[in-house]
Design an enzyme around this catalytic site. Structure first.
Site, PDB file in Angstrom:
ATOM      1  N   LYS A   9       0.833  -1.203   0.000  1.00 34.63           N
ATOM      2  CA  LYS A   9       0.000   0.000   0.000  1.00 34.63           C
ATOM      3  C   LYS A   9       0.863   1.247   0.000  1.00 34.63           C
ATOM      4  CE  LYS A   9      -0.972   0.620   4.956  1.00 34.63           C
ATOM      5  NZ  LYS A   9      -2.055   0.871   5.907  1.00 34.63           N
ATOM      6  N   SER A  25      -9.401   4.802 -14.119  1.00 29.96           N
ATOM      7  CA  SER A  25      -8.188   4.332 -13.457  1.00 29.96           C
ATOM      8  C   SER A  25      -7.602   5.361 -12.504  1.00 29.96           C
ATOM      9  CB  SER A  25      -7.118   3.953 -14.470  1.00 29.96           C
ATOM     10  OG  SER A  25      -6.673   5.117 -15.144  1.00 29.96           O
ATOM     11  N   THR A  57     -10.129   0.187  -8.813  1.00 34.36           N
ATOM     12  CA  THR A  57      -9.762   0.585 -10.164  1.00 34.36           C
ATOM     13  C   THR A  57      -8.446  -0.099 -10.521  1.00 34.36           C
ATOM     14  OG1 THR A  57      -9.578   2.475 -11.673  1.00 34.36           O
ATOM     15  CG2 THR A  57      -8.576   2.737  -9.480  1.00 34.36           C
ATOM     16  N   TYR A  58      -7.756   0.412 -11.517  1.00 32.61           N
ATOM     17  CA  TYR A  58      -6.476  -0.158 -11.935  1.00 32.61           C
ATOM     18  C   TYR A  58      -5.452   0.959 -12.138  1.00 32.61           C
ATOM     19  CZ  TYR A  58      -7.996   1.279 -16.581  1.00 32.61           C
ATOM     20  OH  TYR A  58      -8.429   2.022 -17.649  1.00 32.61           O
ATOM     21  N   GLY A  73     -11.613   9.354 -14.891  1.00 29.51           N
ATOM     22  CA  GLY A  73     -12.948   8.873 -15.203  1.00 29.51           C
ATOM     23  C   GLY A  73     -13.881   9.027 -14.016  1.00 29.51           C
ATOM     24  N   ALA A  74     -14.775   8.048 -13.850  1.00 27.62           N
ATOM     25  CA  ALA A  74     -15.775   8.117 -12.773  1.00 27.62           C
ATOM     26  C   ALA A  74     -15.130   8.243 -11.399  1.00 27.62           C
ATOM     27  CB  ALA A  74     -16.674   6.883 -12.824  1.00 27.62           C
ATOM     28  N   ALA A  75     -13.923   7.683 -11.231  1.00 29.23           N
ATOM     29  CA  ALA A  75     -13.217   7.768  -9.939  1.00 29.23           C
ATOM     30  C   ALA A  75     -12.946   9.219  -9.549  1.00 29.23           C
ATOM     31  CB  ALA A  75     -11.914   6.982  -9.999  1.00 29.23           C
TER      32      ALA A  75
END
Length: 117
Positions: A9, A25, A57-58, A73-75
């Site tokens: 992390k 992403s 996400t990635y 994007g949506a994130a």
């Protein structure tokens, strides 16, 4: 039997950009990716400390040394520039492997740069 374990992390990085008009992403500074053992296109979980949002996400590789942490994007709707987030990757391990596994935890500075020492 396999167990889902913390792989690595990035703890308390700061969002530097949020780009709504993008495919999706999270873009991460390549130095931070290397330090956490993250690969491009790897799935990650994002936890926003400021608002409690969580998402999956990635990873997209960001410019090395830039400190970039950009939700795309949506994130981008889940965080604002300046928010503190935790980026988490998991791995699947056998019970035997899990007993000796040591996750990587990276604590960048307030500018998303690696701290020496």
């Amino acid at each position: 039997m396999f167990l889902t374990m913390l792989k690595s992390k990035l703890h308390r990085v700061r969002v530097t950009q949020a780009e709504l008009n993008y495919v999706g992403s999270i873009t991460i500074d390549e130095d931070l990716m290397d330090a956490a053992g993250l690969l491009e296109n790897e799935q990650v979980h994002i936890v926003n400390n400021n608002n409690g949002e969580r998402l999956i996400t990635y990873v997209i590789k960001g410019e090395r040394g830039s400190g970039i942490i950009c939700l795309n994007g949506a994130a981008a709707r889940r965080a604002q520039v300046g928010d503190i987030i935790i980026i988490i990757a998991y791995t699947m391990l056998s019970g035997e492997e899990a007993r000796t596994h040591k996750p990587i935890v990276v604590f960048p500075d307030e500018n998303n740069r690696l701290v020496n020492g």
